[in-house]
Design a protein around this motif. Structure first.
Motif, short mmCIF file in Angstrom:
data_model
loop_
_atom_site.label_atom_id
_atom_site.label_comp_id
_atom_site.label_asym_id
_atom_site.label_seq_id
_atom_site.Cartn_x
_atom_site.Cartn_y
_atom_site.Cartn_z
N ARG A 102 -25.45 8.24 114.08
CA ARG A 102 -26.17 7.26 114.91
C ARG A 102 -25.41 5.94 114.96
NH1 ARG A 102 -27.87 8.85 118.31
NH2 ARG A 102 -29.72 7.63 118.71
N PRO A 128 -24.09 2.79 116.31
CA PRO A 128 -24.85 2.06 117.32
C PRO A 128 -24.23 2.01 118.72
CG PRO A 128 -24.84 0.84 115.27
CD PRO A 128 -23.89 1.99 115.09
N GLY A 138 -25.94 3.84 121.80
CA GLY A 138 -26.42 3.01 122.89
C GLY A 138 -25.90 3.45 124.24
N ALA A 159 -27.60 6.74 125.14
CA ALA A 159 -28.99 6.52 125.55
C ALA A 159 -29.07 6.11 127.01
CB ALA A 159 -29.64 5.46 124.66
N GLU A 189 -30.50 11.11 123.93
CA GLU A 189 -31.06 10.37 122.81
C GLU A 189 -31.37 11.31 121.65
OE1 GLU A 189 -33.60 7.06 123.54
OE2 GLU A 189 -33.57 7.46 125.69
N ALA A 232 -29.41 -1.48 116.46
CA ALA A 232 -28.75 -2.22 117.53
C ALA A 232 -27.42 -2.75 117.01
CB ALA A 232 -29.63 -3.38 117.99
N VAL A 291 -23.70 -5.95 122.71
CA VAL A 291 -25.07 -5.82 123.23
C VAL A 291 -25.08 -6.15 124.73
CG1 VAL A 291 -27.41 -6.76 123.12
CG2 VAL A 291 -26.17 -6.28 121.01
N LEU A 311 -23.65 -3.13 126.59
CA LEU A 311 -24.59 -1.99 126.62
C LEU A 311 -25.73 -2.26 127.60
CD1 LEU A 311 -24.87 -0.97 122.85
CD2 LEU A 311 -23.37 -0.05 124.61
N GLY A 359 -26.71 -0.03 130.97
CA GLY A 359 -28.06 0.46 131.26
C GLY A 359 -28.55 0.00 132.63
#
Length: 199
Positions: free
Chosen positions: A137, A139, A143, A146, A151, A158, A165, A168, A172
């Protein structure tokens, strides 16, 4: 192996809710390249703008191409703009690289090839490396996966890096935007078909 290569292998190896779309994967691969270039200090983020650092050679052809493709004139490119520009056809490019390296075997998924069928990663150390990152997992990989609808029941933490961040989140948003375009086209095509079928 790089994050984009690991992501590509995970997209083939780990079942998601739906098959991964080529366009979605291309956007996520472009994001994965940014994350690796951030880690190599080949760039930084100023808010959502990509500020290139010194030109570096990582030894990975695709990553070096990504670094060379960075916009080096102000006001610089946003992460979103990079995803759409760099992502064009990127999944097919990574497929070709991995095939030439012997990382893919068997038949391919419908979009991965000129031929139909399923593709599977070869049983190689690279595949094991990608699987280890996935099942631990990690991150960043979690991410990115996902965003593609892949998932795990076990949530990932995170990322600690704010720039990662930001990347990512942009991936998304871009994947969601592409899906909205697909949905709109399906609705428009269905409406057009209904007009022709009307008495």
């Amino acid at each position: 192996m790089t994050t984009p290569q690991d992501l590509f292998l995970v997209s083939l190896d780990v079942p998601g809710e739906h098959p991964v779309e080529q366009g979605d994967l291309s956007l996520a691969l472009a994001g994965a390249e940014l994350v690796d270039l951030l880690g190599a200090r080949a760039l930084t983020l100023d808010g959502e703008r990509i500020v290139p650092g010194p030109a570096l050679t990582t030894g990975e052809r695709m990553l070096d191409e990504a670094g060379a493709a960075l916009e080096r004139r102000e006001p610089y490119e946003t992460v979103e703009d990079w995803l759409w520009r760099r992502g064009r056809g990127l999944a097919a490019a990574y497929r070709d690289v991995l095939e030439r390296a012997g990382q893919l075997t068997g038949r391919r998924r419908h979009w991965l090839s000129r031929r139909s069928g399923d593709s599977t990663p070869a049983d190689t150390p690279a595949r094991q490396h990608a699987a280890d990152r996935w099942w631990s997992r990690e991150p960043v990989l979690a991410g990115l996966a996902a965003a593609l609808g892949i998932e795990s029941e076990r949530p990932a933490e995170a990322p600690a890096d704010e720039a990662v961040v930001t990347v990512l989140a942009a991936v998304g948003d871009a994947v969601n935007e592409l899906e909205a375009v697909r949905t709109r086209r399906r609705i428009e095509n269905a409406a057009f078909d209904n007009i022709w079928r009307a008495p």
